[in-house]
Design a protein around this motif. Structure first.
Motif, short mmCIF file in Angstrom:
data_model
loop_
_atom_site.label_atom_id
_atom_site.label_comp_id
_atom_site.label_asym_id
_atom_site.label_seq_id
_atom_site.Cartn_x
_atom_site.Cartn_y
_atom_site.Cartn_z
N UNK A 1 -26.69 -49.54 144.33
CA UNK A 1 -26.08 -49.08 145.04
C UNK A 1 -24.84 -47.82 144.32
N UNK A 2 -25.94 -46.76 145.20
CA UNK A 2 -25.19 -45.20 144.42
C UNK A 2 -24.15 -44.41 145.37
N UNK A 3 -23.17 -43.69 145.16
CA UNK A 3 -22.64 -42.47 145.61
C UNK A 3 -23.03 -41.84 145.55
N UNK A 4 -23.88 -40.83 146.98
CA UNK A 4 -24.12 -39.53 147.23
C UNK A 4 -23.17 -38.20 148.03
N UNK A 5 -23.96 -37.62 147.78
CA UNK A 5 -23.11 -36.45 148.91
C UNK A 5 -24.29 -35.71 149.16
N UNK A 6 -23.98 -34.93 149.99
CA UNK A 6 -25.15 -34.13 150.72
C UNK A 6 -25.04 -32.53 150.36
N UNK A 7 -26.88 -32.24 149.82
CA UNK A 7 -27.08 -30.54 149.51
C UNK A 7 -27.45 -30.26 150.78
N UNK A 8 -28.27 -30.97 151.32
CA UNK A 8 -29.24 -29.67 152.95
C UNK A 8 -28.84 -30.66 153.91
N UNK A 9 -29.51 -29.58 154.89
CA UNK A 9 -29.91 -30.68 155.68
C UNK A 9 -28.83 -31.22 156.99
N UNK A 10 -29.78 -31.60 158.16
CA UNK A 10 -29.02 -31.75 159.32
C UNK A 10 -29.43 -33.48 160.15
N UNK A 11 -28.36 -34.08 160.36
CA UNK A 11 -28.64 -35.53 160.32
C UNK A 11 -29.49 -35.44 161.32
N UNK A 12 -30.66 -36.75 161.42
CA UNK A 12 -30.91 -36.56 162.50
C UNK A 12 -32.26 -38.14 162.07
N UNK A 13 -32.74 -39.34 162.76
CA UNK A 13 -32.94 -39.93 162.25
C UNK A 13 -34.28 -40.22 161.92
N UNK A 14 -34.65 -39.25 161.25
CA UNK A 14 -36.10 -39.18 160.77
C UNK A 14 -37.13 -40.34 160.79
N UNK A 15 -37.38 -41.19 160.24
CA UNK A 15 -39.09 -41.88 160.26
C UNK A 15 -38.56 -43.36 161.28
N UNK A 16 -37.29 -42.78 162.05
CA UNK A 16 -37.58 -43.99 163.49
C UNK A 16 -37.02 -45.34 162.14
N UNK A 17 -36.95 -46.01 161.65
CA UNK A 17 -35.66 -46.60 161.71
C UNK A 17 -34.62 -47.34 161.36
N UNK A 18 -33.96 -46.45 161.49
CA UNK A 18 -32.83 -46.12 162.31
C UNK A 18 -32.66 -45.47 163.69
N UNK A 19 -32.05 -45.86 165.02
CA UNK A 19 -31.72 -45.61 165.73
C UNK A 19 -30.94 -43.95 166.58
N UNK A 20 -29.28 -44.46 165.23
CA UNK A 20 -28.71 -43.82 165.40
C UNK A 20 -28.02 -42.98 164.05
N UNK A 21 -27.73 -42.37 163.78
CA UNK A 21 -27.38 -41.69 162.46
C UNK A 21 -26.53 -40.99 162.62
N UNK A 22 -24.61 -41.85 162.13
CA UNK A 22 -23.44 -41.09 162.48
C UNK A 22 -23.20 -41.22 160.88
N UNK A 23 -21.41 -39.93 160.89
CA UNK A 23 -20.58 -40.14 160.38
C UNK A 23 -19.47 -41.14 161.17
N UNK A 24 -18.58 -41.76 160.35
CA UNK A 24 -18.26 -42.54 160.88
C UNK A 24 -16.04 -42.17 159.52
N UNK A 25 -15.33 -41.62 160.34
CA UNK A 25 -14.15 -42.08 158.90
C UNK A 25 -13.80 -43.47 158.45
N UNK A 26 -13.02 -43.12 157.64
CA UNK A 26 -13.30 -44.79 156.67
C UNK A 26 -11.92 -45.91 157.28
N UNK A 27 -11.13 -45.29 158.22
CA UNK A 27 -10.90 -46.06 159.41
C UNK A 27 -11.28 -46.38 160.72
N UNK A 28 -12.10 -46.10 161.41
CA UNK A 28 -12.87 -45.73 161.69
C UNK A 28 -13.98 -46.40 161.90
N UNK A 29 -14.55 -47.53 161.22
CA UNK A 29 -16.27 -48.25 160.93
C UNK A 29 -16.33 -48.27 161.75
N UNK A 30 -17.84 -48.40 162.44
CA UNK A 30 -17.99 -49.25 163.78
C UNK A 30 -18.01 -50.81 163.47
#
Length: 165
Positions: free
Chosen positions: A106-135
């Motif tokens: 398990x790695x900790x990381x941060x974004x360098x570039x790009x816009x969020x998308x579902x890419x290869x289709x493994x995910x139906x959605x990709x979203x940012x969540x606050x730590x106090x508002x996890x789904x």
């Protein structure tokens, strides 16, 4: 992404029997105002929200797999900061009868570039969540990964077996 070809080839010989595989997971964090947010993907197969996870290809370093999986699944290029936890996930029994356990990195990381998308289709959605508002529907394994990555202790956490929930 479909099951990696090397696993399909192995399954020809061992059928659905247990496989030990290397896994790589990434907790992607960002600061938004005064709060920290985490990037999660909603799996297309079961609807669970998870950290960005994948299988390490033969000969591939786990940290390279972590960055590759992020790009494939979220369309974001990330910078891997550090390994924060390692442990075992599984055994997991899949709908087709396959059984796998993963030695997870398990790695900790941060974004360098790009816009969020579902890419290869493994995910139906990709979203940012606050730590106090996890789904709802976030897996216990992902919750633990997030806790450890946010704490960012100087030593790697040796987790043993993760709770699958």
């Amino acid at each position: 992404m479909p099951t990696p070809e090397f696993i399909v080839n192995l399954r020809r010989y061992i059928g659905h029997g247990p496989l030990w595989l290397l896994g790589s997971s990434t907790v992607v964090l960002r600061e938004q105002g005064n709060s920290t947010q985490v990037l999660l993907g909603r799996r297309a197969d079961n609807g669970n929200w998870t950290t960005i996870d994948g299988i390490v290809e033969p000969g591939e370093p786990p940290q390279v797999a972590a960055a590759r999986e992020c790009l494939e699944e979220t369309e974001l290029e990330v910078s891997i900061e550090r390994l924060v936890m390692t442990g075992v996930v599984g055994p997991i029994s899949y709908a087709n009868g396959d059984v796998c356990s993963f030695v997870d990195h398990c790695y900790r990381a941060h974004v360098v570039s790009g816009s969020t998308g579902t890419g290869d289709g493994e995910n139906s959605a990709v979203r940012w969540f606050g730590l106090d508002g996890l789904p709802g529907g976030i897996t216990p394994v992902s919750r633990r990964r997030i806790e450890v990555a946010v704490a960012n202790a100087p030593e790697v956490v040796l987790a043993g077996n993760y709770e699958l929930g």
